[in-house]
Design an enzyme around this catalytic site. Structure first.
Site, short mmCIF file in Angstrom:
data_model
loop_
_atom_site.label_atom_id
_atom_site.label_comp_id
_atom_site.label_asym_id
_atom_site.label_seq_id
_atom_site.Cartn_x
_atom_site.Cartn_y
_atom_site.Cartn_z
N ASP A 1 0.84 -1.21 0.00
CA ASP A 1 0.00 0.00 0.00
C ASP A 1 0.88 1.26 0.00
O ASP A 1 2.06 1.20 0.35
CB ASP A 1 -0.92 0.01 1.22
CG ASP A 1 -1.93 -1.12 1.16
OD1 ASP A 1 -2.16 -1.65 0.07
OD2 ASP A 1 -2.47 -1.48 2.23
N1 URA Z 1 -1.48 -5.95 3.85
C1 URA Z 1 -1.95 -4.68 3.83
O1 URA Z 1 -3.02 -4.40 4.38
N2 URA Z 1 -1.21 -3.75 3.20
C2 URA Z 1 -0.01 -3.99 2.62
O2 URA Z 1 0.62 -3.08 2.09
C3 URA Z 1 0.45 -5.32 2.65
C4 URA Z 1 -0.30 -6.29 3.26
#
Ligand code: URA
Length: 230
Positions: free
Chosen positions: A102
């Site tokens: 993310d």
């Molecule tokens: N899970 C999430 O919620 N975000 C990420 O970036 C990776 C795994």
């Protein structure tokens, strides 16, 4: 593609001619005579027929990046800086991301032009463990440990997550090991306990561990030992 099909297309030969060439030992793959008709060949392989190079073989590329926060896991974005903007390599547009993170998640990100290699890591069912350090807004309820280990039903995908291991490191900090990669998985798992993830950092994927010498935004090529770990 199979070697016999590749030769038939590339050298415009009949299947019978191809069979004869192979049997006569006139074809070399990566410097070695190959007589295997159904050998799977890839863009990275060097293929020669007699003295003629039919395919030089592209260099396979594998990079490890310490992804900083505030950067998109994409190769193009109209509004934000992308991880590719951090890479200064002539062939960077051939690269793809093996396992997105993310916008504000930090840590281990792998980029490669080798689709088979990245698929082993990123298929949703890939069992290669992905380890995350998590910081949460509220205190972590210790019952998360059992709930995450049991697996959690995600209605949208109609599946139950694989057992995940949660290690409490403090009231608001934990290390979480997932064995698959579902959309926003970590945030959704803590979300079930009404606990917001406020910082997330990926430490490792399979046996590949983020190099601590890499400061956020920096990258380096993987060693041949690291490539072979996946
Ligand atoms: N899970 C999430 O919620 N975000 C990420 O970036 C990776 C795994």
């Amino acid at each position: 593609m199979r070697l016999d099909r590749y030769l038939a297309n590339r050298a415009r030969l009949s299947r019978q001619d191809v069979r004869r060439l192979l049997a006569d030992g006139r074809v070399q793959v990566n410097g070695e005579v190959s007589q295997i008709m159904d050998l799977e060949i890839r863009v990275f392989d060097r293929i020669e027929l007699d003295e003629e190079v039919l395919q030089t073989g592209k260099a396979a590329r594998y990079l490890m990046l310490n992804k900083p926060a505030g950067c998109v896991s994409a190769t193009q974005d109209m509004a934000h800086r992308t991880v590719l903007d951090l890479i200064d390599e002539p062939d960077k547009h051939d690269l793809h991301i093996a396992g997105r993170l993310d916008f504000n998640t930090t840590g281990l990100m792998l980029l490669t032009n080798d689709g088979l290699w990245s698929r082993r890591l990123t298929q949703p069912t890939s069992l290669q463990g992905k380890v995350y350090l998590v910081e949460t807004e509220n205190e972590i309820d210790p019952s998360c440990i059992e709930a995450f280990a049991q697996g959690m039903y995600f209605r949208f995908e109609n599946l139950t997550t694989l057992p995940a291991q949660l290690e409490l490191l403090g009231t608001h900090h934990a290390r979480l090991t997932l064995h698959e990669g579902r959309y926003h998985q970590v945030k959704r798992m803590f979300g079930r306990f009404n606990n917001k993830v406020i910082a997330l950092h990926r430490e490792s994927m399979g046996s590949l561990v983020l190099d601590e010498a890499l400061s956020p935004g920096n990258y380096r090529p993987l060693t041949s030992h690291e490539i072979a770990l996946i």
